[in-house]
Design a protein around this motif. Structure first.
Motif, PDB file in Angstrom:
ATOM      1  N   LEU A 265      83.303  76.001 -19.250  1.00 39.38           N
ATOM      2  CA  LEU A 265      83.653  77.585 -18.530  1.00 39.38           C
ATOM      3  C   LEU A 265      83.355  77.806 -17.416  1.00 39.38           C
ATOM      4  N   ASP A 266      84.124  77.563 -16.510  1.00 44.18           N
ATOM      5  CA  ASP A 266      83.758  77.604 -15.143  1.00 44.18           C
ATOM      6  C   ASP A 266      83.985  78.849 -14.393  1.00 44.18           C
TER       7      ASP A 266
ATOM      8  N   TYR B 178      81.466  88.744 -20.975  1.00 36.35           N
ATOM      9  CA  TYR B 178      82.644  88.312 -21.030  1.00 36.35           C
ATOM     10  C   TYR B 178      82.812  87.229 -20.013  1.00 36.35           C
ATOM     11  N   VAL B 179      83.280  85.989 -20.446  1.00 33.32           N
ATOM     12  CA  VAL B 179      83.500  84.567 -19.705  1.00 33.32           C
ATOM     13  C   VAL B 179      84.773  84.257 -19.372  1.00 33.32           C
ATOM     14  N   ALA B 180      85.192  83.959 -18.370  1.00 33.91           N
ATOM     15  CA  ALA B 180      86.619  83.215 -17.885  1.00 33.91           C
ATOM     16  C   ALA B 180      86.242  81.735 -17.912  1.00 33.91           C
ATOM     17  N   GLY B 181      87.214  81.150 -18.732  1.00 34.66           N
ATOM     18  CA  GLY B 181      86.851  79.865 -18.992  1.00 34.66           C
ATOM     19  C   GLY B 181      87.711  78.702 -17.991  1.00 34.66           C
ATOM     20  N   GLY B 182      88.463  79.359 -17.080  1.00 34.93           N
ATOM     21  CA  GLY B 182      89.375  78.514 -16.062  1.00 34.93           C
ATOM     22  C   GLY B 182      88.595  78.321 -14.938  1.00 34.93           C
ATOM     23  N   SER B 183      89.345  77.773 -13.879  1.00 30.86           N
ATOM     24  CA  SER B 183      88.781  77.523 -12.597  1.00 30.86           C
ATOM     25  C   SER B 183      89.822  76.990 -11.706  1.00 30.86           C
ATOM     26  N   VAL B 184      89.371  77.101 -10.262  1.00 31.88           N
ATOM     27  CA  VAL B 184      90.483  76.419  -9.546  1.00 31.88           C
ATOM     28  C   VAL B 184      89.407  75.365  -8.920  1.00 31.88           C
ATOM     29  N   ASN B 185      90.329  74.432  -8.111  1.00 33.38           N
ATOM     30  CA  ASN B 185      89.470  73.330  -7.470  1.00 33.38           C
ATOM     31  C   ASN B 185      88.897  73.651  -6.068  1.00 33.38           C
TER      32      ASN B 185
END
Length: 764
Positions: free
Chosen positions: A335-336, A347-354
């Protein structure tokens, strides 16, 4: 050796007494869904997941986490196995660290981790024989003496004595067998020097066994068996015979309770199953249920019970047609994305970008956590989210709890209570990414005090938007030339100005919309970068921002921290620039984190700053001039030194750290102030005999002066609350533990009035 359950048992007493997390206590919130390895003892089932492990009582079904918080030494389990003869569980981590769990003791063997030998040290498999563990590694075979808890030998058995990847290991009464990428190698146990490759013979390519890599080797019913690609060969006399083969993809092959257990998948149909095979290759049982069993990775057998590690379902017990699932409620993956608290819910956003701000095709979605239960919002639970990938930002409308989730490519999700939803993409005010058709990227979001939602529309032609409280939208174009029109995270200050991260080393923007959002004639923009007169940032690589309780803007860069103490003067003739605080640590003063890559900053109820870097976490004083605490993976249960995000539950003081290995939390000492001091809570209360931890006094007026006195009025201790919570170690001014009995808690409010707000009882 460390006691596993000492900390857990003390915590259980405290929770029963106070129903609150003790100050200083850690919790982990790792991914326990992705089961990938399972092992059995007489009374327990052990399951390895992608990030941790857990134990299930076979009789009661009670689940116990095996993690750093409970005394284990690392995170990220690669494999595990249990020696029935020695009653010991061996856990091998991804970094090749090793823990042995024996009764209530945990013994760490870090030799392979610390070894400077070059090559692949990954531990692929664990076998046991005569009180020794044989580790199949990328170097060869490493032998662990289970009685002495030490590495006793290493077999480097590659051709000409080099390294070779060993996939499995087995032993009969006289010989050792190693399944390697060069073939099946055999040695007599009586050989003087088994580390000499010349004492090992490669028998692949002879007597019916094909040449080439061997994936596994087993002893089954006193017979040698090997896995060669998708075929099981059994030694019959002096020749090898193929007893089973199929065209499915084999996930794992294992021998348990006198049977082969094969986990496999058929790509063309998406079918997955577990087969139980006799020693002659006959199928005796097929376990296949797409609802209860999704991605079986490994299985073991005990009588009629088949225990399966499933990558989606965790641990599953199959008995005839009955399936029983044993799993821990948890998020999945590290969870990035953004961590955000609203009304004591995380609340946690699970996605990410590099690093280049490119999407990762991550379908994790986002999660909520209310202190007890994790809940998923993604394509697996909400099918309409199948195109919403890489959710990196999340926020909540304070008026009606509507959730907004920002996808880096899939647009903006609006999810109302009751699960009615809308996705803003085409035919919405959101702009498509320039040069990337059908791609709508949200880089950051924030609500202002007037309930307007501000959105960074990364790579959009009009790259800054607002969804006003009345539901109408306005689009803006940042008036500076930046590659790809990139804009990221947003922080809103006390003057209603928007501070906007500009990714990839481009500093940050400050935006003031003037008297009215709709009137663009008085809009003002400023670009903050390095250098005096240009913003004076320590680096243009801005990773994070936070507003503290004084209204200051704290900025984290790859070269430390900068603070803007005059955000209200940004657009005045005097201007406003950042400065770098000087911090005092170990009698030395210097620029705060001058050479640290600061990834995240969070402000607690006492206005102290929690700083996350690639080297752990710092807690610094409100003014940034003193380091109060530091946590690393080496000195605490912190899951990783690589910190991604930090968020704080201001009501409880619990600090959540998103790391490279998942989320963990620490019960801090600062909470928000109470408007009703009649509801002060003391915990633990009563204080158990022998308790040496911190006592919390929660619900106080902000920064109140707190006195602990005996019943006769004699002062024992005095302190000041951190926000709305005071802490005490149970000792008086002479550093002596106070005697058992009843003590009064007195608090002085902002008007100087002192009143009794609580009692503390110490038990003999």
């Amino acid at each position: 050796m460390r006691a596993l359950f000492l900390f857990v048992s003390i915590t259980a007493v405290l929770q029963a007494a106070a129903q609150l997390q003790p100050i200083g206590r850690w919790r982990e919130h790792m991914d326990y869904r992705s089961g990938k390895r399972v092992a059995l003892s007489a009374n327990s089932v052990f399951t390895a997941t992608e990030f941790g492990a857990y134990m299930v009582s076979r009789n009661e079904g009670e689940i116990t986490r095996l993690s750093k918080v409970s005394g284990f030494n690392d995170v990220g389990v690669r494999t595990l196995n249990y020696s029935v003869a020695d009653e010991k569980l061996l856990i091998a981590y991804k970094n090749s660290n090793i823990d042995i769990f024996y009764r209530n003791d945990i013994i760490n063997i870090p030799d392979i981790l610390r070894s400077t030998v070059t090559g692949d040290k990954a531990i692929n498999n664990i076998s046991f024989y005569n009180s020794k563990a044989y580790l199949s590694t990328g170097l060869g075979v490493v032998v662990i003496d289970l009685a002495k808890y030490e590495v006793s030998n290493t077999f480097l058995i590659g051709n000409s004595g080099g390294n070779v990847q060993v996939n499995g290991f087995a032993a009969d009464a006289t010989r050792f067998y190693a399944a390697t990428e060069e073939g099946l190698k055999v040695a007599n146990q009586s050989s003087v020097n088994l580390n000499d490759y010349r004492n090992w013979t490669n028998i692949s390519g002879t007597n019916g066994l094909p040449a080439g890599a061997v994936k596994q080797v087993f002893i089954i019913n006193n017979t040698i068996a090997v896995q060669y690609f998708n075929t099981i060969y059994v030694l019959n006399g002096n020749s090898w015979q193929a007893v089973y083969t199929d065209a499915w993809r084999w996930e794992s092959l294992n021998v348990s309770d006198g049977s082969f257990l094969l986990c496999e998948e058929r790509f063309s149909w998406g079918d997955r199953r577990v087969l139980v095979l006799s020693s002659n290759g006959a199928i005796t049982t097929t376990v296949q249920n797409n609802n209860q069993l999704r991605y079986p990775m490994h299985a073991v057998k005990s009588g009629n019970e088949i225990w399966i590690a499933d990558y989606e379902k965790g641990l599953v017990k199959a008995e005839a047609t009955v399936f029983e699932r044993y799993n821990i409620n948890s998020p999945y993956g590290p969870l990035d994305g953004e961590l955000f608290f609203h009304k004591n819910k995380l609340y946690v956003a699970g996605g990410s970008v590099n690093a280049a701000w490119n999407y990762q095709y991550n379908g994790t979605g986002f999660f909520t956590y209310d202190g007890n239960e994790w809940k998923d919002y993604n394509r697996f639970t909400l099918p309409w989210m199948d195109t919403v990938l890489d959710v990196i930002a999340v926020t909540v409308d304070p008026r009606d709890e509507t959730i907004y989730a920002g996808s880096f490519g899939g647009g903006l999700v609006e999810l109302k209570t009751g699960n009615s939803f809308k996705i803003y993409k085409q035919n919405s005010p959101l702009n498509v990414a320039v040069g990337d058709p059908n791609n709508y990227r949200v880089g950051g979001m924030a609500f202002d005090l007037n309930n307007n939602l501000w959105i960074s529309n990364f790579a959009g032609s009009n790259n800054f938007l607002v969804k006003k409280a009345d539901g109408n939208w306005r689009n803006f174009r940042v008036p500076f030339l930046v590659q790809d029109n990139m804009v990221g995270g947003i922080v809103i200050d006390d003057a209603d100005q928007k501070w906007i991260q500009v990714p990839q080393g481009n500093g940050l923007f400050c935006y003031n919309h003037g008297t009215s959002i709709d009137n663009t004639g008085d809009d003002r923009w400023k670009w903050f970068q390095t250098g005096r007169g240009s913003g004076n940032l320590p680096s243009n690589m801005v990773n994070c921002m936070a507003k503290d309780k004084d209204g200051f803007i704290w900025i984290g860069t790859d070269k430390g921290i900068a603070v803007i103490q005059c955000p209200g003067d940004v657009f005045t003739s005097n201007g406003c620039e950042a400065f770098q605080p000087v911090v005092q640590q170990d009698n030395f003063a210097g620029l705060l984190f001058e050479n640290e890559d600061v990834r995240t900053i969070a402000v607690d109820a006492a206005n102290r700053k929690w700083i996350g870097t690639l080297n752990g976490v710092w807690l610094i004083s409100a003014d940034g001039e003193k380091v109060l605490q530091r946590f690393t993976a080496e000195n605490s249960p912190l899951l990783s030194n690589g910190i991604i995000r930090i968020a704080i539950d201001q009501a409880t003081g619990e600090v959540y750290f998103s790391t490279f290995n998942g989320i963990c939390s620490y019960r801090g000492s600062a909470t928000e102030a109470s408007e009703n001091p009649d509801k002060v809570i003391v915990f633990p209360s009563p204080v158990p005999a022998g308790y040496g931890g911190t006592i919390g006094i929660r619900g106080l007026p902000e920064n109140a002066i707190v006195k602990i006195v005996e019943l006769n009025g004699r002062l024992v201790y005095q302190t000041r609350a951190l926000g709305g919570q005071a802490v005490w170690n149970g000792r008086d001014y002479r550093n002596q533990r106070v005697a058992s009995g009843v003590y009064l808690v007195l608090a002085k409010d902002e008007f100087g009035a002192e009143k009794q707000v609580g009692k503390i009882v110490f038990i003999k």
